[in-house]
Write a protein that holds these residues in place. Structure first.
Motif, PDB file in Angstrom:
ATOM      1  N   MET A  53       0.610  -1.195  -0.192  1.00 59.79           N
ATOM      2  CA  MET A  53      -0.030   0.090  -0.033  1.00 59.79           C
ATOM      3  C   MET A  53       0.789   1.240   0.045  1.00 59.79           C
ATOM      4  SD  MET A  53      -3.144  -1.047   2.639  1.00 59.79           S
ATOM      5  CE  MET A  53      -4.143   0.170   2.060  1.00 59.79           C
ATOM      6  N   ASN A  54       2.327   1.011   0.102  1.00 56.95           N
ATOM      7  CA  ASN A  54       3.105   2.151  -0.094  1.00 56.95           C
ATOM      8  C   ASN A  54       2.652   3.227   1.203  1.00 56.95           C
ATOM      9  OD1 ASN A  54       4.817   1.054  -2.029  1.00 56.95           O
ATOM     10  ND2 ASN A  54       3.036   1.852  -3.505  1.00 56.95           N
ATOM     11  N   GLN A  55       2.454   2.854   2.333  1.00 59.00           N
ATOM     12  CA  GLN A  55       2.145   3.963   3.531  1.00 59.00           C
ATOM     13  C   GLN A  55       3.260   3.703   4.538  1.00 59.00           C
ATOM     14  OE1 GLN A  55      -0.101   5.953   3.345  1.00 59.00           O
ATOM     15  NE2 GLN A  55      -1.557   5.238   1.875  1.00 59.00           N
ATOM     16  N   THR A  56       3.216   4.608   5.386  1.00 59.21           N
ATOM     17  CA  THR A  56       4.401   4.665   6.554  1.00 59.21           C
ATOM     18  C   THR A  56       3.512   4.451   8.015  1.00 59.21           C
ATOM     19  OG1 THR A  56       4.064   6.947   6.699  1.00 59.21           O
ATOM     20  CG2 THR A  56       5.735   6.107   5.208  1.00 59.21           C
ATOM     21  N   VAL A  57       4.317   3.986   8.750  1.00 56.00           N
ATOM     22  CA  VAL A  57       3.821   3.791  10.271  1.00 56.00           C
ATOM     23  C   VAL A  57       3.159   5.425  10.675  1.00 56.00           C
ATOM     24  CG1 VAL A  57       4.192   3.375  12.539  1.00 56.00           C
ATOM     25  CG2 VAL A  57       5.356   2.227  11.033  1.00 56.00           C
ATOM     26  N   GLU A 114      -5.239   7.674  11.825  1.00 57.07           N
ATOM     27  CA  GLU A 114      -4.297   7.565  10.808  1.00 57.07           C
ATOM     28  C   GLU A 114      -4.218   6.540   9.948  1.00 57.07           C
ATOM     29  OE1 GLU A 114      -0.398   9.557  11.309  1.00 57.07           O
ATOM     30  OE2 GLU A 114      -0.984   9.978  13.466  1.00 57.07           O
ATOM     31  N   LEU A 115      -4.576   5.596  10.567  1.00 58.14           N
ATOM     32  CA  LEU A 115      -4.434   4.356   9.652  1.00 58.14           C
ATOM     33  C   LEU A 115      -5.535   4.329   8.874  1.00 58.14           C
ATOM     34  CD1 LEU A 115      -3.433   1.506  12.305  1.00 58.14           C
ATOM     35  CD2 LEU A 115      -2.224   2.063  10.462  1.00 58.14           C
ATOM     36  N   LYS A 116      -6.637   4.626   9.190  1.00 55.07           N
ATOM     37  CA  LYS A 116      -7.817   4.803   8.602  1.00 55.07           C
ATOM     38  C   LYS A 116      -7.868   5.502   7.306  1.00 55.07           C
ATOM     39  CE  LYS A 116     -12.930   5.140   8.983  1.00 55.07           C
ATOM     40  NZ  LYS A 116     -14.096   5.710   9.717  1.00 55.07           N
ATOM     41  N   GLU A 117      -7.194   6.922   7.605  1.00 55.58           N
ATOM     42  CA  GLU A 117      -6.878   7.922   6.854  1.00 55.58           C
ATOM     43  C   GLU A 117      -6.077   7.350   5.616  1.00 55.58           C
ATOM     44  OE1 GLU A 117      -5.790  11.317   8.502  1.00 55.58           O
ATOM     45  OE2 GLU A 117      -7.312  11.962   9.286  1.00 55.58           O
ATOM     46  N   ILE A 192       6.994  -4.974  25.379  1.00 60.75           N
ATOM     47  CA  ILE A 192       6.171  -5.711  24.379  1.00 60.75           C
ATOM     48  C   ILE A 192       5.884  -4.474  23.264  1.00 60.75           C
ATOM     49  CG2 ILE A 192       3.552  -6.221  24.078  1.00 60.75           C
ATOM     50  CD1 ILE A 192       5.271  -8.371  25.472  1.00 60.75           C
ATOM     51  N   TRP A 193       5.611  -3.321  23.685  1.00 59.56           N
ATOM     52  CA  TRP A 193       5.306  -2.474  22.507  1.00 59.56           C
ATOM     53  C   TRP A 193       6.614  -2.018  21.705  1.00 59.56           C
ATOM     54  CZ3 TRP A 193       1.629  -0.748  19.499  1.00 59.56           C
ATOM     55  CH2 TRP A 193       1.603   0.612  18.894  1.00 59.56           C
ATOM     56  N   LEU A 194       7.587  -2.038  22.157  1.00 62.83           N
ATOM     57  CA  LEU A 194       8.869  -1.686  21.301  1.00 62.83           C
ATOM     58  C   LEU A 194       8.892  -2.994  20.165  1.00 62.83           C
ATOM     59  CD1 LEU A 194      11.668  -0.370  23.881  1.00 62.83           C
ATOM     60  CD2 LEU A 194      10.181   0.810  21.849  1.00 62.83           C
ATOM     61  N   ILE A 195       8.801  -3.998  20.734  1.00 68.35           N
ATOM     62  CA  ILE A 195       8.824  -5.366  19.881  1.00 68.35           C
ATOM     63  C   ILE A 195       7.531  -5.273  18.635  1.00 68.35           C
ATOM     64  CG2 ILE A 195       8.392  -7.848  19.280  1.00 68.35           C
ATOM     65  CD1 ILE A 195       9.738  -7.983  22.380  1.00 68.35           C
ATOM     66  N   LEU A 196       6.406  -4.841  19.181  1.00 69.15           N
ATOM     67  CA  LEU A 196       5.551  -4.528  18.296  1.00 69.15           C
ATOM     68  C   LEU A 196       5.666  -3.534  17.292  1.00 69.15           C
ATOM     69  CD1 LEU A 196       2.408  -4.966  20.555  1.00 69.15           C
ATOM     70  CD2 LEU A 196       3.109  -6.641  19.060  1.00 69.15           C
ATOM     71  N   PHE A 197       6.059  -2.351  17.682  1.00 64.86           N
ATOM     72  CA  PHE A 197       6.308  -1.213  17.120  1.00 64.86           C
ATOM     73  C   PHE A 197       7.394  -1.399  16.022  1.00 64.86           C
ATOM     74  CE2 PHE A 197       8.820   2.789  16.063  1.00 64.86           C
ATOM     75  CZ  PHE A 197       7.880   3.522  15.604  1.00 64.86           C
ATOM     76  N   LEU A 198       8.578  -2.177  16.341  1.00 65.95           N
ATOM     77  CA  LEU A 198       9.454  -2.651  15.364  1.00 65.95           C
ATOM     78  C   LEU A 198       8.877  -3.720  14.137  1.00 65.95           C
ATOM     79  CD1 LEU A 198      12.636  -2.613  14.428  1.00 65.95           C
ATOM     80  CD2 LEU A 198      12.850  -4.688  16.077  1.00 65.95           C
ATOM     81  N   LEU A 199       7.978  -4.209  14.544  1.00 68.06           N
ATOM     82  CA  LEU A 199       7.288  -5.321  13.560  1.00 68.06           C
ATOM     83  C   LEU A 199       6.435  -4.486  12.557  1.00 68.06           C
ATOM     84  CD1 LEU A 199       6.675  -8.215  12.829  1.00 68.06           C
ATOM     85  CD2 LEU A 199       5.051  -8.156  14.645  1.00 68.06           C
ATOM     86  N   PHE A 200       5.724  -3.336  13.379  1.00 69.20           N
ATOM     87  CA  PHE A 200       5.008  -2.654  12.409  1.00 69.20           C
ATOM     88  C   PHE A 200       5.650  -1.826  11.491  1.00 69.20           C
ATOM     89  CE2 PHE A 200       1.679  -1.795  16.056  1.00 69.20           C
ATOM     90  CZ  PHE A 200       1.248  -3.332  15.802  1.00 69.20           C
ATOM     91  N   VAL A 201       6.896  -1.244  11.949  1.00 67.75           N
ATOM     92  CA  VAL A 201       7.751  -0.555  11.089  1.00 67.75           C
ATOM     93  C   VAL A 201       8.360  -1.379   9.685  1.00 67.75           C
ATOM     94  CG1 VAL A 201       9.859   0.653  10.701  1.00 67.75           C
ATOM     95  CG2 VAL A 201       8.437   1.077  12.645  1.00 67.75           C
ATOM     96  N   LEU A 202       8.722  -2.619  10.160  1.00 62.08           N
ATOM     97  CA  LEU A 202       9.277  -3.639   9.338  1.00 62.08           C
ATOM     98  C   LEU A 202       8.165  -4.063   8.164  1.00 62.08           C
ATOM     99  CD1 LEU A 202      11.576  -5.743  11.322  1.00 62.08           C
ATOM    100  CD2 LEU A 202      12.417  -4.033   9.707  1.00 62.08           C
ATOM    101  N   SER A 203       6.960  -3.597   8.669  1.00 56.72           N
ATOM    102  CA  SER A 203       5.744  -4.266   7.821  1.00 56.72           C
ATOM    103  C   SER A 203       5.369  -3.551   6.728  1.00 56.72           C
ATOM    104  CB  SER A 203       4.578  -4.830   8.852  1.00 56.72           C
ATOM    105  OG  SER A 203       5.069  -5.835   9.542  1.00 56.72           O
ATOM    106  N   PHE A 204       5.592  -2.236   6.850  1.00 58.09           N
ATOM    107  CA  PHE A 204       5.376  -1.203   6.177  1.00 58.09           C
ATOM    108  C   PHE A 204       6.098  -0.997   4.833  1.00 58.09           C
ATOM    109  CE2 PHE A 204       2.487  -0.077   9.555  1.00 58.09           C
ATOM    110  CZ  PHE A 204       1.246   0.572   8.743  1.00 58.09           C
TER     111      PHE A 204
END
Length: 204
Positions: A53-57, A114-117, A192-204
């Motif tokens: 989708m070429n979006q960012t976190v 922001e995700l919805k937008e 926990i959140w830092l792991i999730l956030f890193l995962l989110f960043v790598l997914s975009f």
């Protein structure tokens, strides 16, 4: 024989744990399993669709992550203030930790908008849905910690007004344990959140 002694020592340590400690550690184990299951589900939920989708976190997620890291340092200061018998510092850092946690929660909700937008709906692609779910489950656990912190703050503030109660507060092993468990759980949620956030960043 040595192994049996080691096992016995482990069991003895478990038996000596305060019920609050046992409940917290079991709760953290359960929470860890929940996050592990959800993370695994997210990893196999066609993340390539999300990156395509070429979006960012969301910027709100970035700012909220910074605030949560700062709150981790604040939580550490709580224990230091207690060891220094500085009740004013203890109360102020406890209050600051809750405020930082509240700001984190608000920014997470803003991040959902922001995700919805960006076109990533909760009912859209599976990987997008998991962004909401993982963030929401983490917020739920963090809110529980903040409620405990508020109760602790009110009780400590009342004790601080009386000289005798203040002395008991600073010498009571139970109070020391409550503060230690709170900071430990807070750092756990930070991690926990830092792991999730890193995962989110790598997914975009």
């Amino acid at each position: 024989m040595t192994q049996q002694n080691d096992q016995l020592t482990l069991f003895q340590r478990i038996e000596r744990l305060h019920p609050f400690e046992t409940m917290l550690y079991l709760g953290m184990l359960g929470s860890g399993l929940i996050f592990m299951f959800l993370t695994f589900a997210f990893l196999v939920s066609s993340r390539n669709l999300l990156s395509g989708m070429n979006q960012t976190v969301p910027a709100a997620f970035v700012v909220s992550t910074f605030l949560l890291v700062v709150s981790g340092f604040s939580a550490t200061t709580i224990r230091i203030a207690y060891q220094e018998e500085n009740t004013e510092k203890l109360l102020s850092t406890l209050r600051n930790t809750v405020l930082l946690g509240s700001s984190f929660t608000i920014l997470q909700v803003i991040g959902w908008f922001e995700l919805k937008e960006k076109g990533i709906e909760f009912t859209g692609i599976p990987s997008g849905s998991f962004l909401y779910v993982l963030s929401g489950v983490h917020i739920f656990h963090l809110v529980g910690a903040m409620i405990f912190a508020l109760i602790l703050y009110v009780q400590l503030a009342k004790s601080n007004k009386d000289v005798v109660k203040r002395l008991i507060l600073l010498t009571n092993p139970f109070e020391k344990m409550r503060i230690r468990l709170f900071t430990f759980y807070w750092h756990f949620m930070d991690g926990i959140w830092l792991i999730l956030f890193l995962l989110f960043v790598l997914s975009f």
